[in-house]
Design a protein around this motif. Structure first.
Motif, PDB file in Angstrom:
ATOM      1  N   GLY A  83      26.386-135.782  11.283  1.00 10.37           N
ATOM      2  CA  GLY A  83      25.417-136.149  12.301  1.00 10.37           C
ATOM      3  C   GLY A  83      25.095-137.625  12.175  1.00 10.37           C
ATOM      4  N   LEU A  84      24.003-138.020  12.789  1.00 11.48           N
ATOM      5  CA  LEU A  84      23.708-139.448  12.889  1.00 11.48           C
ATOM      6  C   LEU A  84      22.966-140.013  11.693  1.00 11.48           C
ATOM      7  N   ASP A  85      22.347-139.150  10.918  1.00  6.02           N
ATOM      8  CA  ASP A  85      21.482-139.709   9.891  1.00  6.02           C
ATOM      9  C   ASP A  85      21.790-139.206   8.480  1.00  6.02           C
ATOM     10  N   ARG A  86      22.945-138.621   8.324  1.00  6.79           N
ATOM     11  CA  ARG A  86      23.302-138.093   7.025  1.00  6.79           C
ATOM     12  C   ARG A  86      24.765-138.374   6.724  1.00  6.79           C
ATOM     13  N   VAL A  87      25.034-138.618   5.456  1.00  2.00           N
ATOM     14  CA  VAL A  87      26.418-138.786   5.061  1.00  2.00           C
ATOM     15  C   VAL A  87      26.682-137.924   3.835  1.00  2.00           C
ATOM     16  N   SER A  88      27.847-137.303   3.847  1.00  2.00           N
ATOM     17  CA  SER A  88      28.235-136.490   2.709  1.00  2.00           C
ATOM     18  C   SER A  88      29.171-137.302   1.828  1.00  2.00           C
ATOM     19  N   LEU A  89      28.763-137.458   0.566  1.00  2.18           N
ATOM     20  CA  LEU A  89      29.550-138.256  -0.373  1.00  2.18           C
ATOM     21  C   LEU A  89      29.898-137.432  -1.592  1.00  2.18           C
ATOM     22  N   TRP A  90      31.069-137.664  -2.115  1.00  2.00           N
ATOM     23  CA  TRP A  90      31.413-137.004  -3.365  1.00  2.00           C
ATOM     24  C   TRP A  90      30.683-137.714  -4.489  1.00  2.00           C
ATOM     25  N   ALA A  91      29.979-136.961  -5.320  1.00  5.64           N
ATOM     26  CA  ALA A  91      29.248-137.580  -6.435  1.00  5.64           C
ATOM     27  C   ALA A  91      29.200-136.645  -7.624  1.00  5.64           C
ATOM     28  N   LEU A  92      28.948-137.216  -8.769  1.00  5.46           N
ATOM     29  CA  LEU A  92      28.790-136.418  -9.977  1.00  5.46           C
ATOM     30  C   LEU A  92      27.336-135.986 -10.084  1.00  5.46           C
ATOM     31  N   PRO A  93      26.998-134.861 -10.695  1.00  3.63           N
ATOM     32  CA  PRO A  93      27.958-133.960 -11.310  1.00  3.63           C
ATOM     33  C   PRO A  93      28.437-132.835 -10.394  1.00  3.63           C
ATOM     34  N   GLU A  94      27.736-132.589  -9.281  1.00  2.00           N
ATOM     35  CA  GLU A  94      28.034-131.316  -8.602  1.00  2.00           C
ATOM     36  C   GLU A  94      29.033-131.420  -7.455  1.00  2.00           C
ATOM     37  N   GLY A  95      29.627-132.572  -7.241  1.00  2.62           N
ATOM     38  CA  GLY A  95      30.555-132.695  -6.122  1.00  2.62           C
ATOM     39  C   GLY A  95      29.867-133.331  -4.930  1.00  2.62           C
ATOM     40  N   ARG A  96      29.990-132.709  -3.773  1.00  2.00           N
ATOM     41  CA  ARG A  96      29.423-133.300  -2.555  1.00  2.00           C
ATOM     42  C   ARG A  96      27.902-133.352  -2.565  1.00  2.00           C
ATOM     43  N   VAL A  97      27.356-134.482  -2.177  1.00  2.00           N
ATOM     44  CA  VAL A  97      25.912-134.548  -1.951  1.00  2.00           C
ATOM     45  C   VAL A  97      25.681-135.082  -0.542  1.00  2.00           C
ATOM     46  N   ILE A  98      24.620-134.572   0.074  1.00  2.00           N
ATOM     47  CA  ILE A  98      24.272-135.053   1.409  1.00  2.00           C
ATOM     48  C   ILE A  98      23.186-136.110   1.244  1.00  2.00           C
ATOM     49  N   ARG A 110      27.969-148.595  17.448  1.00  3.08           N
ATOM     50  CA  ARG A 110      29.385-148.572  17.059  1.00  3.08           C
ATOM     51  C   ARG A 110      29.729-147.380  16.185  1.00  3.08           C
ATOM     52  N   PHE A 111      28.790-146.473  16.131  1.00  2.12           N
ATOM     53  CA  PHE A 111      28.910-145.359  15.201  1.00  2.12           C
ATOM     54  C   PHE A 111      30.184-144.545  15.403  1.00  2.12           C
ATOM     55  N   ASP A 112      30.569-144.343  16.669  1.00  3.01           N
ATOM     56  CA  ASP A 112      31.724-143.495  16.965  1.00  3.01           C
ATOM     57  C   ASP A 112      33.049-144.188  16.664  1.00  3.01           C
ATOM     58  N   ARG A 113      32.985-145.418  16.276  1.00  7.96           N
ATOM     59  CA  ARG A 113      34.231-146.155  16.058  1.00  7.96           C
ATOM     60  C   ARG A 113      34.556-146.355  14.582  1.00  7.96           C
ATOM     61  N   ILE A 114      33.757-145.744  13.728  1.00 10.10           N
ATOM     62  CA  ILE A 114      34.003-145.916  12.299  1.00 10.10           C
ATOM     63  C   ILE A 114      35.347-145.310  11.917  1.00 10.10           C
ATOM     64  N   LYS A 115      36.105-146.070  11.183  1.00 11.43           N
ATOM     65  CA  LYS A 115      37.456-145.645  10.836  1.00 11.43           C
ATOM     66  C   LYS A 115      37.648-145.628   9.327  1.00 11.43           C
ATOM     67  N   GLY A 116      38.336-144.603   8.898  1.00  7.00           N
ATOM     68  CA  GLY A 116      38.896-144.600   7.544  1.00  7.00           C
ATOM     69  C   GLY A 116      37.932-144.742   6.382  1.00  7.00           C
ATOM     70  N   GLN A 117      37.968-145.913   5.771  1.00  6.49           N
ATOM     71  CA  GLN A 117      37.291-146.065   4.496  1.00  6.49           C
ATOM     72  C   GLN A 117      35.916-146.684   4.609  1.00  6.49           C
ATOM     73  N   ALA A 118      35.163-146.500   3.533  1.00 11.65           N
ATOM     74  CA  ALA A 118      33.870-147.161   3.448  1.00 11.65           C
ATOM     75  C   ALA A 118      33.665-147.593   2.006  1.00 11.65           C
ATOM     76  N   ASP A 119      32.987-148.699   1.821  1.00  8.22           N
ATOM     77  CA  ASP A 119      32.671-149.141   0.463  1.00  8.22           C
ATOM     78  C   ASP A 119      31.213-148.821   0.164  1.00  8.22           C
ATOM     79  N   LEU A 120      30.995-148.220  -0.991  1.00  2.00           N
ATOM     80  CA  LEU A 120      29.624-147.990  -1.426  1.00  2.00           C
ATOM     81  C   LEU A 120      29.230-149.168  -2.315  1.00  2.00           C
ATOM     82  N   VAL A 121      28.153-149.840  -1.926  1.00  2.00           N
ATOM     83  CA  VAL A 121      27.744-151.062  -2.613  1.00  2.00           C
ATOM     84  C   VAL A 121      26.316-150.881  -3.096  1.00  2.00           C
ATOM     85  N   PHE A 122      26.054-151.309  -4.314  1.00  2.00           N
ATOM     86  CA  PHE A 122      24.708-151.203  -4.865  1.00  2.00           C
ATOM     87  C   PHE A 122      24.143-152.603  -5.044  1.00  2.00           C
TER      88      PHE A 122
END
Ligand SMILES: [Zn+2]
Length: 348
Positions: A83-98, A110-122
């Protein structure tokens, strides 16, 4: 993030010690151990190896050690928007987190045009997800006129309409930082070094912001008035040696290359033609009568023609020449390589 970076460092060391640097060869050496040792999923392990491989692609002579909070890459298999306000990411320890997320108006469109990869930056205690979008480039108009743009150091960009986009904001930030930097450099403590790095980062981000603003304004004006944009061509190495002081300084500045790049992709997206013209003599030729002489350029800023007494700001005079040069058939034949089609993706 920390596990992936540890795993990437591990993969890099394995590869470096064995003298292999490609994804498949490091995979063979390190994959199984990464899975068991760092508890990563299959795809995460592949990504960790990929981080090491990317680093080796730039430099094989050093074995990289990744910072615990360095950016990590997610692909479609380990992340997806829910959806528009949530992303599911693989994370430790339990796997997918929303994870709930927020974004601005620009990103929303531009939300509908997101392609492929994303970088997680802290950064500064917050996580950012950098996504790439594909935007279709508009069909370029064949312009009869060009907005000439002179790129420089003192004035970042001057156009043939007489607008000067000065680098004064950037300079004042730099100036403010300079004293602090001198003080920190004397200290040599770890905290001082960290602070120095932060300063460099904030300067760079600010310059990027300014470049976005300037290129956006220039492209919008060209589009509005149905003109193309003309810039000076970057010279080859041989000419660079002979290049004037300005050209040399400019060629070594990353901010300058970035502005060119921003101009190119924003122009492509807007369907504005970008032309590159021969930079020789643009700054010493009179825009009024065409008289070309070194003496025309009185100072860095001042242009006064020895033949017709035409006076103008030197950068504006150059910008007019650049715009005009692009109208000549010879220049049009040399339409900038970085123009249409090649630049479609950008980061949000
Ligand atoms: Zn003149």
């Amino acid at each position: 993030m920390e596990r992936v970076n540890e795993a990437a460092t591990f993969a890099a060391r394995k590869g470096f010690e064995a003298g292999v640097f490609s994804q498949p060869s490091i995979h063979k050496l390190a994959y199984a151990e990464i899975r068991s040792r760092f508890g990563l999923s299959a795809q995460m392990a592949v990504r960790a190896i990929g981080k090491a491989v990317e680093c080796f692609a730039r430099d094989k002579t050093v074995c990289p050690v990744f910072k615990p909070h360095g950016a990590i890459t997610y692909d479609e298999r380990i992340f997806s928007f829910k959806g528009l306000d949530r992303v599911s990411l693989w994370a430790l320890p339990e796997g997918r987190v929303i994870v709930p997320l927020v974004y601005g108006e620009y990103q929303k469109q531009r939300f509908d045009r997101i392609k492929g990869q994303a970088d997680l930056v802290f950064r500064k205690g917050k996580f950012y997800l950098y996504c790439t979008v594909n935007l279709p480039a508009s069909a370029p108009i064949q312009p009869g006129e060009f907005l000439g743009v002179d790129l420089g150091i003192a004035n970042i960009a001057s156009d043939s309409d007489g607008n000067r986009h000065s680098g004064s904001e950037i300079k004042s930030v730099r100036h403010r930082h300079r004293r602090l930097r001198t003080k920190l450099q004397k200290k040599q403590t770890r905290a001082a070094k960290r602070r120095l790095k932060q300063l460099a980062g904030s300067e760079r981000r600010f310059a990027t912001h300014v470049n976005h603003c300037i290129s956006k304004q220039i492209v919008a004006e060209a589009k509005r008035s149905g003109r193309g944009i003309a810039v000076e061509e970057l010279m080859g190495i041989r000419e660079r040696v002979k290049a004037g002081r300005k050209q040399r300084a400019v060629l070594h500045s990353w901010a300058f290359s970035q502005l060119r790049l921003f101009l190119a992709y924003k122009a492509a997206l807007a369907g504005v033609t970008l032309a590159a013209v021969d930079p020789r003599n643009t700054s010493r030729t009179c825009a009024a009568c065409g008289h070309c002489a070194k003496e025309n350029r009185k100072t860095q800023d001042q242009f006064r023609c020895c033949a017709c007494n035409h006076e103008a700001h030197a950068d504006i005079n150059a910008a007019v020449n650049i715009g005009r040069a692009a109208c000549k058939p010879a220049a049009l034949g040399e339409l900038c390589k970085m123009s249409h089609g090649s630049v479609k993706s950008r980061r949000l």
